[in-house]
Design an enzyme around this catalytic site. Structure first.
Site, PDB file in Angstrom:
ATOM      1  N   GLU A  17      70.416   0.572  33.483  1.00  0.00           N
ATOM      2  CA  GLU A  17      69.698  -0.874  33.884  1.00  0.00           C
ATOM      3  C   GLU A  17      68.152  -0.549  34.077  1.00  0.00           C
ATOM      4  O   GLU A  17      67.637  -1.509  34.474  1.00  0.00           O
ATOM      5  CB  GLU A  17      70.353  -1.378  34.628  1.00  0.00           C
ATOM      6  CG  GLU A  17      71.746  -2.169  34.354  1.00  0.00           C
ATOM      7  CD  GLU A  17      72.568  -2.557  35.351  1.00  0.00           C
ATOM      8  OE1 GLU A  17      72.616  -3.722  35.502  1.00  0.00           O
ATOM      9  OE2 GLU A  17      73.572  -1.877  35.892  1.00  0.00           O
ATOM     10  N   SER A 153      75.323  -5.356  33.700  1.00  0.00           N
ATOM     11  CA  SER A 153      74.358  -5.451  32.366  1.00  0.00           C
ATOM     12  C   SER A 153      75.589  -5.287  31.192  1.00  0.00           C
ATOM     13  O   SER A 153      74.986  -5.102  30.224  1.00  0.00           O
ATOM     14  CB  SER A 153      73.247  -4.729  32.368  1.00  0.00           C
ATOM     15  OG  SER A 153      72.278  -5.065  33.025  1.00  0.00           O
ATOM     16  N   TYR A 223      69.571  -9.800  27.398  1.00  0.00           N
ATOM     17  CA  TYR A 223      67.998  -9.530  27.591  1.00  0.00           C
ATOM     18  C   TYR A 223      67.290  -9.814  26.221  1.00  0.00           C
ATOM     19  O   TYR A 223      66.083  -9.428  26.393  1.00  0.00           O
ATOM     20  CB  TYR A 223      67.885  -8.236  28.125  1.00  0.00           C
ATOM     21  CG  TYR A 223      68.737  -8.037  29.286  1.00  0.00           C
ATOM     22  CD1 TYR A 223      68.414  -8.751  30.401  1.00  0.00           C
ATOM     23  CD2 TYR A 223      69.795  -7.327  29.680  1.00  0.00           C
ATOM     24  CE1 TYR A 223      68.973  -8.798  31.654  1.00  0.00           C
ATOM     25  CE2 TYR A 223      70.523  -6.995  30.783  1.00  0.00           C
ATOM     26  CZ  TYR A 223      70.292  -8.093  31.854  1.00  0.00           C
ATOM     27  OH  TYR A 223      70.660  -7.835  32.867  1.00  0.00           O
ATOM     28  N   ARG A 262      74.509 -13.382  42.925  1.00  0.00           N
ATOM     29  CA  ARG A 262      75.104 -13.989  41.726  1.00  0.00           C
ATOM     30  C   ARG A 262      76.381 -13.708  41.435  1.00  0.00           C
ATOM     31  O   ARG A 262      77.017 -12.669  41.634  1.00  0.00           O
ATOM     32  CB  ARG A 262      74.125 -13.497  40.537  1.00  0.00           C
ATOM     33  CG  ARG A 262      74.546 -14.562  39.325  1.00  0.00           C
ATOM     34  CD  ARG A 262      73.875 -13.868  37.902  1.00  0.00           C
ATOM     35  NE  ARG A 262      74.778 -12.940  37.417  1.00  0.00           N
ATOM     36  CZ  ARG A 262      74.627 -11.759  37.258  1.00  0.00           C
ATOM     37  NH1 ARG A 262      73.203 -11.436  37.390  1.00  0.00           N
ATOM     38  NH2 ARG A 262      75.543 -10.910  36.919  1.00  0.00           N
ATOM     39  N   ASP A 264      79.879 -14.280  38.931  1.00  0.00           N
ATOM     40  CA  ASP A 264      80.048 -14.515  37.421  1.00  0.00           C
ATOM     41  C   ASP A 264      81.443 -14.909  37.352  1.00  0.00           C
ATOM     42  O   ASP A 264      82.453 -14.523  38.155  1.00  0.00           O
ATOM     43  CB  ASP A 264      79.939 -13.202  36.565  1.00  0.00           C
ATOM     44  CG  ASP A 264      78.566 -12.796  36.498  1.00  0.00           C
ATOM     45  OD1 ASP A 264      77.647 -13.629  36.818  1.00  0.00           O
ATOM     46  OD2 ASP A 264      78.351 -11.398  36.442  1.00  0.00           O
ATOM     47  N   GLU A 277      83.057 -11.240  38.967  1.00  0.00           N
ATOM     48  CA  GLU A 277      82.469 -10.173  40.002  1.00  0.00           C
ATOM     49  C   GLU A 277      81.320 -11.001  40.686  1.00  0.00           C
ATOM     50  O   GLU A 277      80.867 -11.807  40.363  1.00  0.00           O
ATOM     51  CB  GLU A 277      81.975  -8.936  39.062  1.00  0.00           C
ATOM     52  CG  GLU A 277      80.929  -9.447  37.878  1.00  0.00           C
ATOM     53  CD  GLU A 277      80.630  -8.144  37.018  1.00  0.00           C
ATOM     54  OE1 GLU A 277      79.586  -7.750  36.904  1.00  0.00           O
ATOM     55  OE2 GLU A 277      81.594  -7.777  36.220  1.00  0.00           O
ATOM     56  N   ASN A 279      77.218  -9.819  42.102  1.00  0.00           N
ATOM     57  CA  ASN A 279      76.182  -9.127  42.051  1.00  0.00           C
ATOM     58  C   ASN A 279      75.019  -9.274  43.092  1.00  0.00           C
ATOM     59  O   ASN A 279      74.427 -10.404  43.584  1.00  0.00           O
ATOM     60  CB  ASN A 279      75.286  -9.379  40.750  1.00  0.00           C
ATOM     61  CG  ASN A 279      74.274  -8.448  40.260  1.00  0.00           C
ATOM     62  OD1 ASN A 279      73.387  -8.240  40.980  1.00  0.00           O
ATOM     63  ND2 ASN A 279      74.617  -7.896  38.998  1.00  0.00           N
ATOM     64  N   GLY A 283      69.624 -10.445  38.165  1.00  0.00           N
ATOM     65  CA  GLY A 283      68.519  -9.984  37.096  1.00  0.00           C
ATOM     66  C   GLY A 283      67.396 -11.257  37.439  1.00  0.00           C
ATOM     67  O   GLY A 283      67.793 -12.403  37.913  1.00  0.00           O
TER      68      GLY A 283
END
Length: 316
Positions: A17, A153, A223, A262, A264, A277, A279, A283
């Site tokens: 990443e 990612s 991305y 964050r 998900d 999950e 984070n 990002g």
């Protein structure tokens, strides 16, 4: 109150990443410079410890994704040299980075998580891959989702429609991790929910609905501009959005996170919120969901970055 004058943004790293981290770091650096904060950007290399010791910054803003950046390693080093930093402490990072551990903690708090199994690469060699693959398919059904037990990612993550595709998905996964998390593939609306705490306690940002072109939110969809549609707030009933925000807050607290995170999620057609999950280093690029959610909440990204850095300074 201490003034924030000089921040070191750590970006890059050696994980797959790397490029995402570089873009996130650039976004944070440019945002802080707009507010007249002196910013230096550095990668993680053999010069870092000397740099931190000889000329320590007031605050480090780590924007490192993947191993070292999110597994607690860099934050452990920053604690050793006594430099304050934005984000979660090492122990919390380790909990969140290990997806099976995070899932277990959330399940213990009554949050639904996908059924799954975690198996190391060696198990398929020692126990016989065909028999183990068949058992996985019998137990979890189809479709399935295979991903590394650590990482982000979507590297090494593959949707699987049938047992015939499971072997190839595991090969891809083992390129990024020695253990695979094989889960039931839950159908529904994919959400990313940021949590922000600038000193008044954690607050969940508006959930972002993710609609990738082709149906899979892989690296390219994450991305590449135009590959994914985002809706913020998500196009779901308010009571469902409230439940999603509450799950994200539960994850932030249960894992001991701080400053920003964050989570998900998947929301089923019946409105049930399922944890995937968490984070610790979301990002922060132009296509990332955290800045998008902050903007939807009426927050200025530059001010947000400065407040997080200033909070770390006071904490240090």
């Amino acid at each position: 109150m201490a003034d924030l004058d000089r921040v070191l943004v750590l970006a890059g790293g050696l994980s797959p990443e790397h490029e995402v981290s570089v873009h996130s770091g650039r976004s944070v650096a440019e945002a802080l410079r707009r507010l007249d904060v002196e910013v230096q950007v550095a990668d993680v290399d053999a010069t870092l410890l000397d740099r931190l010791t000889a000329d320590p910054p007031q605050v480090v803003f780590p924007v490192l994704h993947g191993s070292a950046g999110e597994d607690g390693t860099i934050r452990e080093v920053l604690d050793l040299v006594g430099v304050p930093y934005v984000g979660a402490a090492p122990a919390a990072c380790r909990l969140a980075y290990a997806k099976p551990t995070a899932k277990a903690l959330m399940a213990a708090r009554g949050v639904r998580v996908p059924r799954g199994a975690v198996l190391p690469k060696s198990a398929f060699h020692d126990l016989g891959a065909p028999a183990l693959l068949a058992r996985l398919a019998d137990r979890l059904g189809s479709p399935l989702f295979v991903k590394p037990d650590r990482g982000g990612s979507a590297f090494g993550a593959t949707p699987v429609t049938g047992v015939q595709d499971l072997s190839a998905a595991l090969v891809s996964c083992f390129a990024y991790s020695d253990s695979a998390l094989v889960e039931e593939q839950v159908q529904g609306t994919e959400l990313a929910v940021g949590v922000l705490d600038t000193g008044d306690g954690p607050t969940a940002l508006p959930p972002v609905e993710i609609v990738p072109d082709g149906g899979v939110y892989d690296y390219a969809a994450r991305y590449t501009a135009g590959r994914t549609e985002f809706f913020c707030p998500a196009r779901l009933p308010e009571e469902v959005l409230a439940a999603a925000r509450e799950v994200a807050l539960t994850a932030h607290r249960a894992l001991g996170l701080r400053d920003l995170s964050r989570t998900d999620l998947i929301v089923t057609d019946g409105g049930e919120v399922i944890f995937l999950e968490a984070n610790v280093a979301p990002g922060l690029t132009e296509t990332s969901t955290f800045p998008m959610a902050a903007a939807a909440a009426g927050l200025d990204f530059a001010v947000l970055c400065r407040e997080l850095a200033h909070q770390a300074l006071l904490r240090g």
